[in-house]
Design an enzyme around this catalytic site. Structure first.
Site, PDB file in Angstrom:
ATOM      1  N   GLU A  90      59.945  20.352 -17.055  1.00 27.14           N
ATOM      2  CA  GLU A  90      59.668  19.425 -15.811  1.00 27.14           C
ATOM      3  C   GLU A  90      58.256  19.443 -15.295  1.00 27.14           C
ATOM      4  O   GLU A  90      58.259  18.647 -14.294  1.00 27.14           O
ATOM      5  CB  GLU A  90      60.535  20.169 -14.443  1.00 27.14           C
ATOM      6  N   LYS A 129      56.251  24.965 -10.924  1.00 25.97           N
ATOM      7  CA  LYS A 129      56.179  25.624 -12.295  1.00 25.97           C
ATOM      8  C   LYS A 129      54.631  25.913 -12.623  1.00 25.97           C
ATOM      9  O   LYS A 129      54.516  25.709 -13.124  1.00 25.97           O
ATOM     10  CB  LYS A 129      57.089  25.557 -12.667  1.00 25.97           C
ATOM     11  N   TYR A 168      61.831  29.038  -0.845  1.00 25.22           N
ATOM     12  CA  TYR A 168      62.349  30.227  -1.423  1.00 25.22           C
ATOM     13  C   TYR A 168      62.009  30.213  -3.421  1.00 25.22           C
ATOM     14  O   TYR A 168      61.230  30.936  -3.913  1.00 25.22           O
ATOM     15  CB  TYR A 168      64.000  30.530  -1.762  1.00 25.22           C
ATOM     16  N   THR A 213      57.990  24.831 -18.577  1.00 22.36           N
ATOM     17  CA  THR A 213      59.233  24.252 -18.036  1.00 22.36           C
ATOM     18  C   THR A 213      58.880  22.605 -18.604  1.00 22.36           C
ATOM     19  O   THR A 213      57.879  21.581 -18.071  1.00 22.36           O
ATOM     20  CB  THR A 213      59.557  23.692 -17.148  1.00 22.36           C
ATOM     21  N   TYR A 263      60.534  22.870  -7.514  1.00 20.37           N
ATOM     22  CA  TYR A 263      61.060  23.474  -9.049  1.00 20.37           C
ATOM     23  C   TYR A 263      59.615  23.017  -9.737  1.00 20.37           C
ATOM     24  O   TYR A 263      59.284  23.859 -10.027  1.00 20.37           O
ATOM     25  CB  TYR A 263      62.400  22.935  -9.912  1.00 20.37           C
TER      26      TYR A 263
END
Length: 281
Positions: A109, A135, A75, A107, A131
């Site tokens: 991250e 990204k 997702y 980000t 995540y």
């Protein structure tokens, strides 16, 4: 005028923008207009962009919780990665490539397992979560649209930005809310994950101004936005308790570590392994 996309939910999910309504009780809109839509649905994105014909688009939509991305990996990839492509494609489909400026919420991250200190715009990426990986796709597809179609599109590589509107399951808000509840006698103790995790925390207000500034430049360019200061979760806890006049003393090691109030002897903080991440940045 600001237009936004709201996901359909069986309960109102507009708590953090309530104050922007002309009439919050009746959900009557003023300068903010909301459209039902979703980053997983390309048809609605084309429809909304075609109708609104915006001059600036800020893609802040994401499954944005790093820890939860390990549980909702597919997702997260669909919304955070392919969702960005759907938005860019919608701009192209609507023939707005030459009139829209596009901001992508990239980000810190992306840096993940950092390759150099400090990180800058040219630091190699090494994401450490679904995540971060999603990204990363979004980052490069934005660069691709900029170079292939001459779209004014930028990536803002933002470090953690916090405010009172942050979701309650993010560590900053979890700590500040829990400490407030302890102060009000509504809670005795709360659990955290890795106390020694370090982050660069800034204020969302400053970072949103930076997003806007990025779209006001003459040429599209990607920027890292950060305070340049690192603090640990442990330090955040100590400072928060100081604010209500309590001193936290740490006892024990690893998962058995607890934070005890020096003044009352009560244990207010415990460590729970379920909040640890499989890979830390």
């Amino acid at each position: 005028q600001v237009h936004g996309i709201v996901r359909r939910s069986s309960s109102f999910n507009t708590g953090r923008i309530e104050h922007l309504y002309k009439n919050p009780q009746a959900h009557i809109e003023g300068n903010m207009k909301l459209h039902y839509g979703d980053l997983t649905d390309s048809t609605c994105l084309v429809k909304i962009i075609n109708e609104v014909k915006p001059s600036e688009i800020y893609n802040l939509g994401a499954q944005s919780h790093v820890k939860i991305s390990f549980d909702l990996a597919e997702y997260t990839a669909d919304v955070d990665g392919v969702g960005t492509l759907r938005l860019l494609d919608a701009i192209k489909t609507c023939g707005l490539i030459n009139s829209v400026k596009f901001y992508q919420a990239s980000t810190s991250e992306l840096f993940g397992k950092v390759q150099e200190i400090p990180q800058k715009e040219t630091t190699p990426f090494y994401p450490r979560s679904p995540y971060g990986a999603a990204k990363l796709y979004a980052y490069w597809i934005v660069v691709n649209f900029r170079e292939a179609y001459n779209l004014f599109a930028v990536n803002g590589i933002l470090f953690n930005h916090e405010s009172p509107r942050r979701g309650a399951n993010f560590v900053t808000r979890k700590i500040s809310r829990s400490v407030a509840k302890i102060h009000l006698g509504q809670l005795d103790c709360f659990s955290l994950g890795n106390l020694d995790a370090k982050r660069d925390w800034g204020h969302a207000r400053d970072y949103v101004e930076a997003m806007w500034l990025m779209l006001q430049t003459d040429e599209p360019e990607d920027f890292v936005i950060a305070t340049g200061e690192v603090h640990s979760v442990r330090e955040f806890v100590e400072k928060s308790f100081k604010h209500i006049g309590k001193t936290i003393v740490w006892e024990g090691k690893n998962e058995n570590e607890v934070g005890r109030c020096k003044e009352t002897g009560k244990i207010h903080v415990t460590v729970n392994h379920k909040y640890y991440r499989p890979t830390e940045v």
